[in-house]
Design a protein around this motif. Sequence first.
Motif, PDB file in Angstrom:
ATOM      1  N   UNK A  70      59.790  44.815  37.327  1.00  0.00           N
ATOM      2  CA  UNK A  70      59.828  44.260  36.742  1.00  0.00           C
ATOM      3  C   UNK A  70      59.762  42.741  36.859  1.00  0.00           C
ATOM      4  N   UNK A  71      60.048  42.662  38.551  1.00  0.00           N
ATOM      5  CA  UNK A  71      59.743  41.493  38.804  1.00  0.00           C
ATOM      6  C   UNK A  71      58.221  41.319  39.846  1.00  0.00           C
ATOM      7  N   UNK A  72      58.004  42.916  40.248  1.00  0.00           N
ATOM      8  CA  UNK A  72      56.542  43.046  40.744  1.00  0.00           C
ATOM      9  C   UNK A  72      55.878  42.714  39.715  1.00  0.00           C
ATOM     10  N   UNK A  73      56.158  42.779  37.868  1.00  0.00           N
ATOM     11  CA  UNK A  73      55.169  42.303  37.494  1.00  0.00           C
ATOM     12  C   UNK A  73      55.228  41.183  37.372  1.00  0.00           C
ATOM     13  N   UNK A  74      56.144  40.207  37.088  1.00  0.00           N
ATOM     14  CA  UNK A  74      55.841  38.710  37.603  1.00  0.00           C
ATOM     15  C   UNK A  74      55.399  38.527  38.226  1.00  0.00           C
ATOM     16  N   UNK A  75      55.645  38.783  39.988  1.00  0.00           N
ATOM     17  CA  UNK A  75      54.387  38.291  40.699  1.00  0.00           C
ATOM     18  C   UNK A  75      53.537  39.011  40.451  1.00  0.00           C
ATOM     19  N   UNK A  76      52.568  39.878  40.035  1.00  0.00           N
ATOM     20  CA  UNK A  76      51.250  40.285  40.142  1.00  0.00           C
ATOM     21  C   UNK A  76      50.929  39.151  38.745  1.00  0.00           C
ATOM     22  N   UNK A  77      51.510  38.953  37.595  1.00  0.00           N
ATOM     23  CA  UNK A  77      51.532  37.348  36.778  1.00  0.00           C
ATOM     24  C   UNK A  77      51.299  35.943  37.743  1.00  0.00           C
ATOM     25  N   UNK A  78      52.348  35.676  38.294  1.00  0.00           N
ATOM     26  CA  UNK A  78      52.223  34.697  39.283  1.00  0.00           C
ATOM     27  C   UNK A  78      50.783  34.385  40.029  1.00  0.00           C
ATOM     28  N   UNK A  79      50.061  35.901  40.674  1.00  0.00           N
ATOM     29  CA  UNK A  79      49.155  36.012  41.142  1.00  0.00           C
ATOM     30  C   UNK A  79      48.470  36.129  40.327  1.00  0.00           C
ATOM     31  N   UNK A  80      48.329  36.170  39.663  1.00  0.00           N
ATOM     32  CA  UNK A  80      47.061  35.987  38.651  1.00  0.00           C
ATOM     33  C   UNK A  80      46.669  34.865  37.968  1.00  0.00           C
ATOM     34  N   UNK A  81      47.467  33.866  37.802  1.00  0.00           N
ATOM     35  CA  UNK A  81      47.750  32.739  37.123  1.00  0.00           C
ATOM     36  C   UNK A  81      47.124  31.591  38.330  1.00  0.00           C
ATOM     37  N   UNK A  82      47.958  32.067  39.279  1.00  0.00           N
ATOM     38  CA  UNK A  82      46.855  30.596  40.565  1.00  0.00           C
ATOM     39  C   UNK A  82      45.879  31.335  40.083  1.00  0.00           C
ATOM     40  N   UNK A  83      44.791  32.671  40.237  1.00  0.00           N
ATOM     41  CA  UNK A  83      43.425  32.587  40.059  1.00  0.00           C
ATOM     42  C   UNK A  83      42.722  31.853  39.408  1.00  0.00           C
ATOM     43  N   UNK A  84      43.328  32.172  38.138  1.00  0.00           N
ATOM     44  CA  UNK A  84      42.910  31.337  37.479  1.00  0.00           C
ATOM     45  C   UNK A  84      42.959  29.490  36.975  1.00  0.00           C
ATOM     46  N   UNK A  85      44.114  29.163  37.734  1.00  0.00           N
ATOM     47  CA  UNK A  85      44.094  28.057  38.352  1.00  0.00           C
ATOM     48  C   UNK A  85      42.794  27.828  38.694  1.00  0.00           C
ATOM     49  N   UNK A  86      42.935  28.219  40.050  1.00  0.00           N
ATOM     50  CA  UNK A  86      41.142  27.673  41.106  1.00  0.00           C
ATOM     51  C   UNK A  86      40.009  28.209  40.040  1.00  0.00           C
ATOM     52  N   UNK A  87      40.210  29.118  39.437  1.00  0.00           N
ATOM     53  CA  UNK A  87      38.462  29.060  38.462  1.00  0.00           C
ATOM     54  C   UNK A  87      37.889  27.951  37.536  1.00  0.00           C
ATOM     55  N   UNK A  88      39.670  27.660  37.090  1.00  0.00           N
ATOM     56  CA  UNK A  88      39.211  25.983  35.840  1.00  0.00           C
ATOM     57  C   UNK A  88      39.191  25.323  36.971  1.00  0.00           C
ATOM     58  N   UNK A  89      40.040  24.677  38.620  1.00  0.00           N
ATOM     59  CA  UNK A  89      39.658  24.371  38.965  1.00  0.00           C
ATOM     60  C   UNK A  89      37.727  24.030  39.667  1.00  0.00           C
ATOM     61  N   UNK A  90      37.883  25.257  40.286  1.00  0.00           N
ATOM     62  CA  UNK A  90      35.951  25.245  40.561  1.00  0.00           C
ATOM     63  C   UNK A  90      35.050  24.765  38.912  1.00  0.00           C
ATOM     64  N   UNK A  91      35.423  24.796  37.739  1.00  0.00           N
ATOM     65  CA  UNK A  91      34.741  25.090  36.796  1.00  0.00           C
ATOM     66  C   UNK A  91      34.446  23.375  37.199  1.00  0.00           C
ATOM     67  N   UNK A  92      35.347  22.381  36.665  1.00  0.00           N
ATOM     68  CA  UNK A  92      35.875  21.681  36.509  1.00  0.00           C
ATOM     69  C   UNK A  92      34.397  20.810  38.021  1.00  0.00           C
ATOM     70  N   UNK A  93      34.652  21.072  38.855  1.00  0.00           N
ATOM     71  CA  UNK A  93      33.942  20.210  40.187  1.00  0.00           C
ATOM     72  C   UNK A  93      32.447  21.057  39.843  1.00  0.00           C
ATOM     73  N   UNK A  94      32.189  22.653  39.100  1.00  0.00           N
ATOM     74  CA  UNK A  94      30.580  22.430  38.797  1.00  0.00           C
ATOM     75  C   UNK A  94      30.126  21.826  37.549  1.00  0.00           C
ATOM     76  N   UNK A  95      31.440  21.096  36.959  1.00  0.00           N
ATOM     77  CA  UNK A  95      30.903  20.269  35.926  1.00  0.00           C
ATOM     78  C   UNK A  95      30.407  19.049  36.773  1.00  0.00           C
ATOM     79  N   UNK A  96      31.450  18.485  36.979  1.00  0.00           N
ATOM     80  CA  UNK A  96      30.654  17.091  37.713  1.00  0.00           C
ATOM     81  C   UNK A  96      29.710  16.728  38.561  1.00  0.00           C
ATOM     82  N   UNK A  97      29.211  18.456  39.591  1.00  0.00           N
ATOM     83  CA  UNK A  97      28.019  17.839  39.648  1.00  0.00           C
ATOM     84  C   UNK A  97      27.084  18.150  38.764  1.00  0.00           C
ATOM     85  N   UNK A  98      26.864  18.325  37.756  1.00  0.00           N
ATOM     86  CA  UNK A  98      26.015  18.242  36.823  1.00  0.00           C
ATOM     87  C   UNK A  98      25.755  16.902  36.242  1.00  0.00           C
ATOM     88  N   UNK A  99      27.171  15.656  36.452  1.00  0.00           N
ATOM     89  CA  UNK A  99      27.056  14.817  35.940  1.00  0.00           C
ATOM     90  C   UNK A  99      27.755  14.164  34.979  1.00  0.00           C
TER      91      UNK A  99
END
Length: 500
Positions: A70-99
């Motif tokens: 169970x601990x390893x499952x939560x660890x995997x979810x935590x890592x996936x959460x971080x990756x998804x947040x990075x994707x959101x930040x990258x999307x926001x940066x692209x939107x900003x770059x588009x004006x």
Amino acid sequence: MPVEGGSSSGSASAARHPKQKRKAHSLSIRRTNSTEERPPGILRGDMLEGQDSKLPLALRNNLLDLFGQIEREFENLYIENLELRREIDSLNERLTGDGQAVEGGDPTKGALKAKASHSTSQLSQKLKTTYKASTSKIVSSFKATAGSRALCQLLREYMGHRDGIWDLSVTRTQPVVLGTASADHSALLWSIETGKCLLRYAGHAGSVNSIKFHPTEQMALTASGDQTAHIWRYMVQLPAPQPPPDVSAPCDDDQDSSDREEGEVDGEGPCEVPTVRVATATLKSHQGVVIAADWLVGGRQVVTASWDRAANLYEVETSELVHTLTGHDQELTHCCTHPTQRLVVTSSRDTTFRLWDFRDPSIHSVNVFQGHTDTVTSAVFTVGDNVVSGSDDRTVKVWDLRNMRSPIATIRTDSAVNRISVSANQRIIALPHDNRQVRLFDMSGVRLARLPRSNRMGHRRMVCCTAWNEENQTCNLFTCGFDRQAIGWNINIPALLQEK
């Protein structure tokens, strides 16, 4: 399956030709044996010392394993959460770059907030879904294991062969004993209750690929890689019963069974036992490995299946060849006879199985059935009017003898299926798999149970064959495998059907 001649693990590894032995896989959650996450020298037992608990050590170890997963499952979810947040930040940066500014009174601000809110909602939903799926899988696996152990209890282990065991069978007459056929060129007879080896047959010059017992007499029929089948008589004396092994005791060694060496077995081989070296009759007409043999109803004739693509029918009394059954395009893998009628079914690597009818002496009809997409490893009759076929295509099909145009049930599995068996009274199908599992199904294709497998019990290599024994108001299932051992199980049929 076995090949001609050859012994030891070399012959057993080659014995799977022409079918390649698959690497065993397991879908069940593996136990963690690593100590990397713990301080050096501290094992699970040391971690539990001093804690006040009335739970058995084995159960506590199991719980620790589950919590670790169970601990390893939560660890995997935590890592996936971080990756998804990075994707959101990258999307926001692209939107900003588009004006599309995110500050001030820009009219796109509301839309951007809505998009970010939508992304966050998607992230939250994904995390919830993944969490539920992961935890449900862990809990379900724990429940399945506990349920399987309640329904299927280890009876005895039978160890003494020096190579893989390809086939096993239970006598139909008293005394009831278990017979095993091995790539070490021998067949052994065992006491079911005590696990003691009672007799050894050493008349073959090659791998012994199958063993079947006469319906009324103390005679055995064995098929071999030396291109012959032997009929031999036996006499055994059953020893006094002994208590069954204690499988609930804590394990001193936390090593998983699947990680042991191929030749490593628990216990010692059989002591000096009576040995039969000369056959009563030798059947010699094949030009290739004899992979299987069986008695026709009444025991006056036998049928053999060979890698020479033919099956032969012999008279037992004279050893005379009566019929040669040809038609398969590739090597035969198995043969089986009907318990009450003169019917024979043969299976082959050509993806078909054939039904041979000898009920009318003047007409020998044959029917070909093409229901599989890979090697048909076995096809067996039931007490009723059904045939059950298993294949390397990972399916098992149930057929009606009265209308075999299409199967009445199809069982889909995750691993190749080897020599199956069907219980006579309850008509339960036992499936031995390449991935070391044994599963039980009913004739309609509903899964009933899976035999428990852990570092304390179960097979460590592929399971080759299963056989039922329903004598004396008990139901036992026997399994054998490439790990050189046979195992007996007590099956709680009423509880099994109630679970269904």
